[in-house]
Design a protein around this motif. Structure first.
Motif, short mmCIF file in Angstrom:
data_model
loop_
_atom_site.label_atom_id
_atom_site.label_comp_id
_atom_site.label_asym_id
_atom_site.label_seq_id
_atom_site.Cartn_x
_atom_site.Cartn_y
_atom_site.Cartn_z
N CYS A 116 0.83 -1.21 0.00
CA CYS A 116 0.00 0.00 0.00
C CYS A 116 0.86 1.25 0.00
N LEU A 117 1.95 1.25 0.74
CA LEU A 117 2.84 2.41 0.74
C LEU A 117 3.47 2.61 -0.64
N ALA A 118 3.86 1.53 -1.29
CA ALA A 118 4.41 1.63 -2.65
C ALA A 118 3.37 2.24 -3.58
N TYR A 119 2.12 1.85 -3.43
CA TYR A 119 1.04 2.40 -4.24
C TYR A 119 0.80 3.87 -3.90
N ALA A 120 0.86 4.20 -2.60
CA ALA A 120 0.65 5.58 -2.16
C ALA A 120 1.73 6.51 -2.71
N PHE A 121 2.99 6.07 -2.63
CA PHE A 121 4.10 6.93 -3.05
C PHE A 121 4.37 6.84 -4.55
N GLY A 122 3.82 5.82 -5.20
CA GLY A 122 3.96 5.68 -6.65
C GLY A 122 2.76 6.28 -7.36
N PRO A 123 1.81 5.43 -7.77
CA PRO A 123 0.67 5.92 -8.55
C PRO A 123 -0.14 7.04 -7.90
N LEU A 124 -0.29 7.02 -6.58
CA LEU A 124 -1.09 8.06 -5.92
C LEU A 124 -0.30 9.34 -5.64
N ASN A 125 1.02 9.28 -5.77
CA ASN A 125 1.89 10.45 -5.63
C ASN A 125 1.72 11.17 -4.29
N MET A 126 1.54 10.42 -3.22
CA MET A 126 1.44 11.01 -1.88
C MET A 126 2.85 11.34 -1.37
N ASN A 127 2.93 12.33 -0.50
CA ASN A 127 4.22 12.71 0.08
C ASN A 127 4.46 12.09 1.45
N LYS A 145 6.40 -0.03 12.73
CA LYS A 145 7.87 0.04 12.79
C LYS A 145 8.49 -0.78 11.66
N ARG A 146 7.95 -1.95 11.40
CA ARG A 146 8.51 -2.83 10.36
C ARG A 146 8.44 -2.21 8.96
N ILE A 147 7.42 -1.40 8.73
CA ILE A 147 7.28 -0.79 7.39
C ILE A 147 8.01 0.55 7.29
N GLY A 148 8.79 0.88 8.32
CA GLY A 148 9.65 2.06 8.25
C GLY A 148 9.05 3.35 8.77
N MET A 149 7.91 3.25 9.45
CA MET A 149 7.29 4.45 10.00
C MET A 149 8.02 4.89 11.27
N THR A 150 7.93 6.18 11.57
CA THR A 150 8.56 6.75 12.75
C THR A 150 7.49 7.33 13.66
N LYS A 151 7.62 7.07 14.94
CA LYS A 151 6.65 7.62 15.90
C LYS A 151 6.82 9.13 15.98
N VAL A 152 5.70 9.84 15.83
CA VAL A 152 5.75 11.30 15.91
C VAL A 152 5.01 11.83 17.14
N GLY A 153 4.34 10.95 17.87
CA GLY A 153 3.68 11.40 19.08
C GLY A 153 2.59 10.48 19.57
N GLU A 154 1.86 10.99 20.54
CA GLU A 154 0.71 10.30 21.11
C GLU A 154 -0.42 11.31 21.25
N PHE A 155 -1.64 10.81 21.30
CA PHE A 155 -2.80 11.69 21.47
C PHE A 155 -3.95 10.90 22.07
N TYR A 172 2.18 7.49 14.06
CA TYR A 172 3.37 7.24 13.25
C TYR A 172 3.23 7.90 11.88
N ARG A 173 4.39 8.15 11.23
CA ARG A 173 4.39 8.77 9.91
C ARG A 173 5.56 8.21 9.10
N ILE A 174 5.36 8.17 7.80
CA ILE A 174 6.45 7.88 6.88
C ILE A 174 6.34 8.85 5.72
N LYS A 175 7.50 9.35 5.29
CA LYS A 175 7.54 10.27 4.15
C LYS A 175 8.13 9.57 2.95
N ARG A 176 7.74 10.05 1.78
CA ARG A 176 8.25 9.48 0.53
C ARG A 176 9.76 9.60 0.49
#
Length: 176
Positions: A116-127, A145-155, A172-176
């Motif tokens: 899904c991330l490959a699809y998001a950053f490829g065809p969907l052009n998400m940042n 964590k396994r897919i490379g996301m980084t914890k940015v906080g809690e809420f 969590y967040r991951i950037k292209r």
């Protein structure tokens, strides 16, 4: 059947009517829904599928139905929805997954989320893509964590009751 994309063992597609009973069954399973406030009725599960399909029509992405390639078994969903809550990432996509318990602990959630991330950053052009879950949901946080996301906080989730064991969430967040 037309598939939007696939991974080594999985295929991603729009929802079919034949998915409805299987999805309803897994959505009323206490184990599958342990990190959600409650299980879902058949009507609620159908309404969620309709929400996913409408989101796909409107945004071009959704929580897709996932099939196992080897036998065509419906497994649940993996995909993305737009974040509408007043949290960091509002307006961006949130990646998430819910698989039937017979498919747990086989790496499917990680494999599917990577696809899904490959699809998001490829065809969907998400940042960037976010993900969040209840603080106590260690299995999903491990996938993040396994897919490379980084914890940015809690809420505190605004739609959950105060003092609920599910109220505190990790983000969590991951950037292209």
């Amino acid at each position: 059947m037309d598939y939007l994309f696939e991974s080594k063992r999985l295929r991603f597609r729009r929802w079919k009517n034949t998915d409805r009973d299987k999805f309803a069954d897994m959505s009323k399973d206490v184990e599958v829904m342990r990190y959600f406030p409650k299980t879902m009725s058949k009507k609620q599960a159908d309404q969620l599928i309709e929400r996913f399909e409408t989101h796909m029509d409107d945004k071009g992405y959704t929580m897709w139905a996932v099939e196992r390639k080897e036998d065509g078994a419906f497994m649940g969903f993996i995909g993305m929805l737009e974040i509408t809550m007043e949290i960091e990432g509002k307006g961006s996509a949130e990646i998430g997954w819910r698989l039937d318990k017979k498919f747990w602990k086989k790496g499917y959630a990680t494999e599917g989320a990577e696809a899904c991330l490959a699809y998001a950053f490829g065809p969907l052009n998400m940042n960037e893509v976010y993900s969040f879950t209840a603080l106590i949901n260690q299995p999903s946080e491990t996938v993040m964590k396994r897919i490379g996301m980084t914890k940015v906080g809690e809420f505190d989730h605004p739609k959950l009751e105060k003092n609920s064991p599910l109220e505190r969430h990790v983000l969590y967040r991951i950037k292209r």
